[in-house]
Scaffold this motif. Structure first.
Motif, mmCIF file in Angstrom:
data_model
loop_
_atom_site.group_PDB
_atom_site.id
_atom_site.type_symbol
_atom_site.label_atom_id
_atom_site.label_comp_id
_atom_site.label_asym_id
_atom_site.label_seq_id
_atom_site.Cartn_x
_atom_site.Cartn_y
_atom_site.Cartn_z
ATOM 1 N N THR A 10 0.878 -1.188 -0.096
ATOM 2 C CA THR A 10 -0.083 0.171 -0.064
ATOM 3 C C THR A 10 0.871 1.210 0.142
ATOM 4 O OG1 THR A 10 -0.242 -0.039 2.329
ATOM 5 C CG2 THR A 10 -2.010 -0.872 1.225
ATOM 6 N N ARG A 11 2.193 1.106 -0.025
ATOM 7 C CA ARG A 11 3.023 2.506 0.090
ATOM 8 C C ARG A 11 2.966 3.134 -1.315
ATOM 9 N NH1 ARG A 11 7.556 -0.827 3.203
ATOM 10 N NH2 ARG A 11 6.637 -0.861 5.080
ATOM 11 N N SER A 12 2.613 2.230 -2.438
ATOM 12 C CA SER A 12 2.735 3.178 -3.803
ATOM 13 C C SER A 12 1.524 2.465 -4.659
ATOM 14 C CB SER A 12 3.952 2.839 -4.618
ATOM 15 O OG SER A 12 4.139 1.615 -4.994
ATOM 16 N N VAL A 13 1.174 3.227 -5.747
ATOM 17 C CA VAL A 13 -0.119 2.797 -6.447
ATOM 18 C C VAL A 13 0.543 1.600 -7.250
ATOM 19 C CG1 VAL A 13 -1.458 3.284 -8.345
ATOM 20 C CG2 VAL A 13 -1.322 4.840 -6.742
ATOM 21 N N ARG A 14 1.593 1.546 -7.857
ATOM 22 C CA ARG A 14 2.419 0.587 -8.497
ATOM 23 C C ARG A 14 2.599 -0.862 -7.796
ATOM 24 N NH1 ARG A 14 3.135 0.636 -13.840
ATOM 25 N NH2 ARG A 14 3.441 2.939 -13.540
ATOM 26 N N THR A 15 2.989 -0.839 -6.701
ATOM 27 C CA THR A 15 3.261 -1.867 -5.923
ATOM 28 C C THR A 15 1.860 -2.563 -5.647
ATOM 29 O OG1 THR A 15 5.186 -0.942 -4.998
ATOM 30 C CG2 THR A 15 4.299 -2.809 -3.629
ATOM 31 N N PHE A 16 0.904 -1.622 -4.998
ATOM 32 C CA PHE A 16 -0.352 -2.057 -4.774
ATOM 33 C C PHE A 16 -1.113 -2.807 -5.940
ATOM 34 C CE2 PHE A 16 -4.978 -0.894 -4.334
ATOM 35 C CZ PHE A 16 -5.463 -1.846 -3.198
ATOM 36 N N ALA A 17 -1.100 -2.091 -7.022
ATOM 37 C CA ALA A 17 -1.382 -2.594 -8.303
ATOM 38 C C ALA A 17 -0.861 -4.233 -8.787
ATOM 39 C CB ALA A 17 -1.253 -1.926 -9.607
ATOM 40 N N THR A 18 0.505 -4.389 -8.283
ATOM 41 C CA THR A 18 0.896 -5.710 -8.410
ATOM 42 C C THR A 18 0.420 -6.665 -7.571
ATOM 43 O OG1 THR A 18 3.165 -4.359 -9.153
ATOM 44 C CG2 THR A 18 3.323 -6.721 -8.495
ATOM 45 N N THR A 19 0.085 -6.146 -6.416
ATOM 46 C CA THR A 19 -0.351 -7.298 -5.266
ATOM 47 C C THR A 19 -1.787 -7.444 -5.893
ATOM 48 O OG1 THR A 19 0.948 -6.168 -3.498
ATOM 49 C CG2 THR A 19 -1.277 -7.477 -2.827
ATOM 50 N N ILE A 20 -2.565 -6.704 -6.354
ATOM 51 C CA ILE A 20 -3.842 -7.022 -6.833
ATOM 52 C C ILE A 20 -3.811 -7.990 -7.998
ATOM 53 C CG2 ILE A 20 -5.937 -5.963 -7.708
ATOM 54 C CD1 ILE A 20 -5.422 -5.283 -4.892
ATOM 55 N N LEU A 21 -2.821 -7.440 -8.823
ATOM 56 C CA LEU A 21 -2.730 -8.592 -10.064
ATOM 57 C C LEU A 21 -2.146 -10.008 -9.621
ATOM 58 C CD1 LEU A 21 -2.864 -8.736 -13.030
ATOM 59 C CD2 LEU A 21 -0.448 -8.089 -13.065
#
Length: 91
Positions: free
Chosen positions: A71-82
């Protein structure tokens, strides 16, 4: 069902953030990108975003250490979601 790409998820997260902040998505994305490649995100808004993402993609993101770090960044968060979407698809 076509699985979303990382960029699709980043776009959705930015759109949700923009909506919650009453801003234009393109303006917010540009601001986030200027702040760094990782697109830092306000941690207070992430809970609302997470709820919306889970509803949109029909997933449940585990409340574990990896999810918290993501949750520290949009891109890392999106990777977790993917990753969660891909795991769901495999099962």
């Amino acid at each position: 069902m076509i699985e979303p790409s990382l960029e699709d998820i980043v776009t959705v997260v930015v759109e949700f953030l923009a909506e919650l902040q009453d801003r234009e998505p393109d303006e917010l994305r540009m601001e986030l990108e200027e702040a760094g490649e990782e697109l830092p995100v306000d941690s207070i808004l992430i809970v609302e975003i997470l709820t919306r993402i889970e509803e949109r993609y029909g997933i449940s993101v585990p409340a574990d250490e990896e999810a918290a770090r993501s949750t520290r960044s949009v891109r890392t968060f999106a990777t977790t979601i993917l990753n969660v979407i891909n795991e769901r698809r495999k099962s």
